[in-house]
Design a protein around this motif. Structure first.
Motif, PDB file in Angstrom:
ATOM      1  N   THR A   1      -5.034  16.274 -15.368  1.00  0.00           N
ATOM      2  CA  THR A   1      -6.047  16.001 -14.348  1.00  0.00           C
ATOM      3  C   THR A   1      -5.488  15.042 -13.307  1.00  0.00           C
ATOM      4  O   THR A   1      -4.860  14.032 -13.637  1.00  0.00           O
ATOM      5  CB  THR A   1      -7.296  15.382 -14.984  1.00  0.00           C
ATOM      6  N   ALA A   2      -5.729  15.349 -12.034  1.00  0.00           N
ATOM      7  CA  ALA A   2      -5.286  14.478 -10.948  1.00  0.00           C
ATOM      8  C   ALA A   2      -6.194  13.251 -10.874  1.00  0.00           C
ATOM      9  O   ALA A   2      -7.417  13.369 -10.861  1.00  0.00           O
ATOM     10  CB  ALA A   2      -5.308  15.229  -9.617  1.00  0.00           C
ATOM     11  N   VAL A   3      -5.587  12.070 -10.841  1.00  0.00           N
ATOM     12  CA  VAL A   3      -6.332  10.813 -10.818  1.00  0.00           C
ATOM     13  C   VAL A   3      -5.900   9.985  -9.609  1.00  0.00           C
ATOM     14  O   VAL A   3      -4.708   9.802  -9.361  1.00  0.00           O
ATOM     15  CB  VAL A   3      -6.091  10.002 -12.106  1.00  0.00           C
ATOM     16  N   ILE A   4      -6.901   9.498  -8.866  1.00  0.00           N
ATOM     17  CA  ILE A   4      -6.664   8.620  -7.719  1.00  0.00           C
ATOM     18  C   ILE A   4      -7.524   7.373  -7.897  1.00  0.00           C
ATOM     19  O   ILE A   4      -8.696   7.473  -8.262  1.00  0.00           O
ATOM     20  CB  ILE A   4      -7.011   9.306  -6.386  1.00  0.00           C
ATOM     21  N   ILE A   5      -6.952   6.209  -7.628  1.00  0.00           N
ATOM     22  CA  ILE A   5      -7.707   4.960  -7.696  1.00  0.00           C
ATOM     23  C   ILE A   5      -7.743   4.329  -6.305  1.00  0.00           C
ATOM     24  O   ILE A   5      -6.704   4.190  -5.643  1.00  0.00           O
ATOM     25  CB  ILE A   5      -7.092   3.979  -8.707  1.00  0.00           C
ATOM     26  N   LEU A   6      -8.962   3.965  -5.884  1.00  0.00           N
ATOM     27  CA  LEU A   6      -9.172   3.306  -4.596  1.00  0.00           C
ATOM     28  C   LEU A   6      -9.569   1.855  -4.830  1.00  0.00           C
ATOM     29  O   LEU A   6     -10.312   1.551  -5.780  1.00  0.00           O
ATOM     30  CB  LEU A   6     -10.286   4.002  -3.801  1.00  0.00           C
ATOM     31  N   ASN A   7      -9.104   0.945  -3.986  1.00  0.00           N
ATOM     32  CA  ASN A   7      -9.514  -0.452  -4.104  1.00  0.00           C
ATOM     33  C   ASN A   7     -10.862  -0.674  -3.432  1.00  0.00           C
ATOM     34  O   ASN A   7     -11.507   0.284  -2.967  1.00  0.00           O
ATOM     35  CB  ASN A   7      -8.435  -1.384  -3.540  1.00  0.00           C
ATOM     36  N   GLU A   8     -11.283  -1.930  -3.362  1.00  0.00           N
ATOM     37  CA  GLU A   8     -12.602  -2.228  -2.792  1.00  0.00           C
ATOM     38  C   GLU A   8     -12.692  -1.891  -1.308  1.00  0.00           C
ATOM     39  O   GLU A   8     -13.792  -1.744  -0.754  1.00  0.00           O
ATOM     40  CB  GLU A   8     -12.960  -3.704  -3.031  1.00  0.00           C
ATOM     41  N   LYS A   9     -11.548  -1.744  -0.635  1.00  0.00           N
ATOM     42  CA  LYS A   9     -11.538  -1.329   0.772  1.00  0.00           C
ATOM     43  C   LYS A   9     -11.457   0.183   0.917  1.00  0.00           C
ATOM     44  O   LYS A   9     -11.314   0.701   2.016  1.00  0.00           O
ATOM     45  CB  LYS A   9     -10.363  -1.985   1.499  1.00  0.00           C
ATOM     46  N   LEU A  10     -11.502   0.902  -0.218  1.00  0.00           N
ATOM     47  CA  LEU A  10     -11.443   2.362  -0.286  1.00  0.00           C
ATOM     48  C   LEU A  10     -10.097   2.900   0.205  1.00  0.00           C
ATOM     49  O   LEU A  10     -10.026   3.968   0.814  1.00  0.00           O
ATOM     50  CB  LEU A  10     -12.608   2.999   0.498  1.00  0.00           C
TER      51      LEU A  10
ATOM     52  N   ILE B   1      -6.092   3.893  -1.087  1.00  0.00           N
ATOM     53  CA  ILE B   1      -5.419   4.363  -2.298  1.00  0.00           C
ATOM     54  C   ILE B   1      -4.443   3.302  -2.810  1.00  0.00           C
ATOM     55  O   ILE B   1      -3.605   2.806  -2.057  1.00  0.00           O
ATOM     56  CB  ILE B   1      -4.667   5.678  -2.025  1.00  0.00           C
ATOM     57  N   VAL B   2      -4.584   2.973  -4.095  1.00  0.00           N
ATOM     58  CA  VAL B   2      -3.647   2.018  -4.708  1.00  0.00           C
ATOM     59  C   VAL B   2      -2.880   2.640  -5.870  1.00  0.00           C
ATOM     60  O   VAL B   2      -1.889   2.075  -6.329  1.00  0.00           O
ATOM     61  CB  VAL B   2      -4.384   0.750  -5.192  1.00  0.00           C
TER      62      VAL B   2
ATOM     63  N   ARG C   1       4.086   7.390  -0.308  1.00  0.00           N
ATOM     64  CA  ARG C   1       3.536   7.807   0.982  1.00  0.00           C
ATOM     65  C   ARG C   1       2.018   7.654   1.043  1.00  0.00           C
ATOM     66  O   ARG C   1       1.449   7.489   2.122  1.00  0.00           O
ATOM     67  CB  ARG C   1       3.912   9.266   1.261  1.00  0.00           C
ATOM     68  N   LEU C   2       1.370   7.701  -0.127  1.00  0.00           N
ATOM     69  CA  LEU C   2      -0.089   7.630  -0.145  1.00  0.00           C
ATOM     70  C   LEU C   2      -0.619   6.203  -0.259  1.00  0.00           C
ATOM     71  O   LEU C   2      -1.783   5.955   0.072  1.00  0.00           O
ATOM     72  CB  LEU C   2      -0.627   8.451  -1.321  1.00  0.00           C
ATOM     73  N   PHE C   3       0.206   5.285  -0.693  1.00  0.00           N
ATOM     74  CA  PHE C   3      -0.265   3.922  -0.938  1.00  0.00           C
ATOM     75  C   PHE C   3      -0.873   3.320   0.326  1.00  0.00           C
ATOM     76  O   PHE C   3      -0.298   3.368   1.407  1.00  0.00           O
ATOM     77  CB  PHE C   3       0.887   3.044  -1.432  1.00  0.00           C
ATOM     78  N   ASN C   4      -2.073   2.765   0.169  1.00  0.00           N
ATOM     79  CA  ASN C   4      -2.825   2.111   1.243  1.00  0.00           C
ATOM     80  C   ASN C   4      -3.423   3.094   2.255  1.00  0.00           C
ATOM     81  O   ASN C   4      -3.968   2.680   3.273  1.00  0.00           O
ATOM     82  CB  ASN C   4      -1.977   1.084   1.991  1.00  0.00           C
ATOM     83  N   THR C   5      -3.337   4.404   1.966  1.00  0.00           N
ATOM     84  CA  THR C   5      -3.976   5.395   2.839  1.00  0.00           C
ATOM     85  C   THR C   5      -5.479   5.340   2.629  1.00  0.00           C
ATOM     86  O   THR C   5      -5.966   5.256   1.499  1.00  0.00           O
ATOM     87  CB  THR C   5      -3.465   6.809   2.517  1.00  0.00           C
ATOM     88  N   GLU C   6      -6.247   5.405   3.695  1.00  0.00           N
ATOM     89  CA  GLU C   6      -7.699   5.381   3.575  1.00  0.00           C
ATOM     90  C   GLU C   6      -8.198   6.693   2.974  1.00  0.00           C
ATOM     91  O   GLU C   6      -7.657   7.766   3.252  1.00  0.00           O
ATOM     92  CB  GLU C   6      -8.342   5.157   4.944  1.00  0.00           C
ATOM     93  N   SER C   7      -9.240   6.595   2.160  1.00  0.00           N
ATOM     94  CA  SER C   7      -9.777   7.777   1.485  1.00  0.00           C
ATOM     95  C   SER C   7     -10.292   8.820   2.467  1.00  0.00           C
ATOM     96  O   SER C   7     -10.284  10.017   2.169  1.00  0.00           O
ATOM     97  CB  SER C   7     -10.912   7.370   0.541  1.00  0.00           C
TER      98      SER C   7
ATOM     99  N   GLU D   1     -12.942  -1.363 -13.216  1.00  0.00           N
ATOM    100  CA  GLU D   1     -12.605  -2.731 -12.810  1.00  0.00           C
ATOM    101  C   GLU D   1     -11.147  -3.023 -13.152  1.00  0.00           C
ATOM    102  O   GLU D   1     -10.692  -2.784 -14.263  1.00  0.00           O
ATOM    103  CB  GLU D   1     -13.529  -3.724 -13.514  1.00  0.00           C
ATOM    104  N   PHE D   2     -10.416  -3.512 -12.150  1.00  0.00           N
ATOM    105  CA  PHE D   2      -9.039  -3.950 -12.334  1.00  0.00           C
ATOM    106  C   PHE D   2      -8.914  -5.355 -11.766  1.00  0.00           C
ATOM    107  O   PHE D   2      -9.320  -5.594 -10.618  1.00  0.00           O
ATOM    108  CB  PHE D   2      -8.055  -3.013 -11.637  1.00  0.00           C
TER     109      PHE D   2
END
Length: 371
Positions: free
Chosen positions: A24-33, A35-36, A52-58, A107-108
């Protein structure tokens, strides 16, 4: 006895290892939405690495979908997870997929994050849709056949009575009987067209590029819009068992429909490729020839896309709605499949013809001409 910190580090190590092994593909977004984290399955699905995806907006991923920023903010605030089906993610013109997405709050480091789980459902959805559409098409065809015979019988009697009556009336009154005969013939012709071709195809090994070039030649004689026709052929295609005239008619109907839907600012592309491991009406086909007729016009209205191949369904006010229905019948006679995907700026009709012969390995050829 191990310390709490050791156990926590051990636990995080297993969790990260498990996430990396998930299908399963898993993506985690921070509180600013933004990608982390993405696991390898998500990297493969999005065709991009974590680097390439790090810090990209959702919003870059979920543009024009139901998973918008406000819903994700609400998720962070309330912790109430949700699941959406049929989310179409379109990263660019050549990379789009449909997925079922579940969003939950995690929560992280004592900070709320959004966990997104993707399950790609393109293949299952496509197979279910194709089976449903094929069953609906068969039901509509059987209904039309029954109606056609019920209509043709009284029409024949009506025409015969009008012919007999014309011998008994004056020459001035024969104008009315002639009108009855003419309209009866017109309705009979329409019913015959609704029934579509009823002769079985005469299958012979054919070069599909020769058939496509004949279509281009025929269209060139009748089209005055000077629309650019692009060829994107794969010369490695082997001969395929088909009825040359019927396949030519099927492609010609589609090309003519495209020409009527676009203007000189747009173009049509005829593309051929080898397709592998495709499903045609529930049967797995190892190799097939794929013929695509693509235009960059306004697209087909969404409300008729699911019934596009039914008789009398047309996107034009003056259209008969028979051309695509006949094409569908002709391709089905070849044990093939005709499908369509359309959005504004891109409409693609795809013909799949089962193939037995192995293709050669050569690069595709591209050409351009003007109709």
């Amino acid at each position: 006895m191990h310390s709490r910190s050791y156990i926590q580090d051990h636990k995080l190590s297993y969790q990260q290892s498990l996430a990396n092994q998930l299908v399963t593909a898993v993506i985690i977004l921070n509180e600013k939405l933004s990608i982390v984290y993405v696991n390898p399955a998500a990297e493969a699905l999005l065709n991009k690495s974590l680097y390439r995806l790090f810090n990209t907006e959702s919003e870059m991923i979920f543009a024009n979908t139901s998973i918008n920023r406000s819903r994700l903010i609400q998720l962070l605030a309330t912790g109430q997870e949700f699941t959406d089906c049929d989310i179409v993610v379109e990263l660019n013109e050549s990379h789009r997929f449909t997925a079922e997405v579940t969003a939950s709050s995690v929560e992280f480091e004592r900070t709320p994050h959004v966990l997104l789980e993707f399950k790609q459902i393109d293949q299952q959805k496509q197979i279910s849709l194709e089976v449903f559409q094929h069953q609906q098409w068969l039901a509509a065809r059987d209904l039309i056949k029954g109606l056609a015979h019920e209509i043709k019988n009284p029409l024949g009697g009506l025409r015969g009575a009008a012919q007999l009556l014309s011998k008994e009336v004056t020459s001035e009154q024969q104008e009315y009987t002639s009108m009855i005969i003419e309209q009866a013939d017109r309705l009979t012709n329409l019913v015959d067209r609704l029934l579509g071709p009823n002769q079985l195809p005469q299958m012979q090994a054919q070069n599909v590029h020769g058939i496509l070039e004949k279509v281009c030649q025929l269209v060139g004689y009748s089209n005055g819009q000077k629309i650019h026709l692009l060829r994107d052929y794969d010369p490695s295609l082997p001969a395929v068992e088909c009825d040359q005239e019927k396949l030519q008619q099927a492609v010609l109907n589609i090309v003519n429909n495209a020409i009527q839907a676009i203007d000189e600012k747009h173009n049509i592309t005829l593309r051929t490729r080898i397709a592998s491991n495709r499903t045609i009406h529930g049967k797995r086909i190892k190799l097939a020839i794929e013929i695509s007729i693509i235009d960059n016009g306004p697209g087909i209205p969404t409300k008729i896309q699911d019934t596009l191949f039914y008789p009398m369904v047309s996107g034009r006010s003056n259209g008969t709605g028979l051309g695509l229905s006949i094409s569908q019948t002709l391709i089905n006679q070849h044990q093939g499949k005709l499908s369509c995907h359309s959005r504004p700026g891109h409409t693609e009709f795809t013909i799949l013809l089962p193939l037995k012969q192995q293709p050669l390995n050569r690069a595709p050829l591209s050409q351009e001409s003007t109709l």
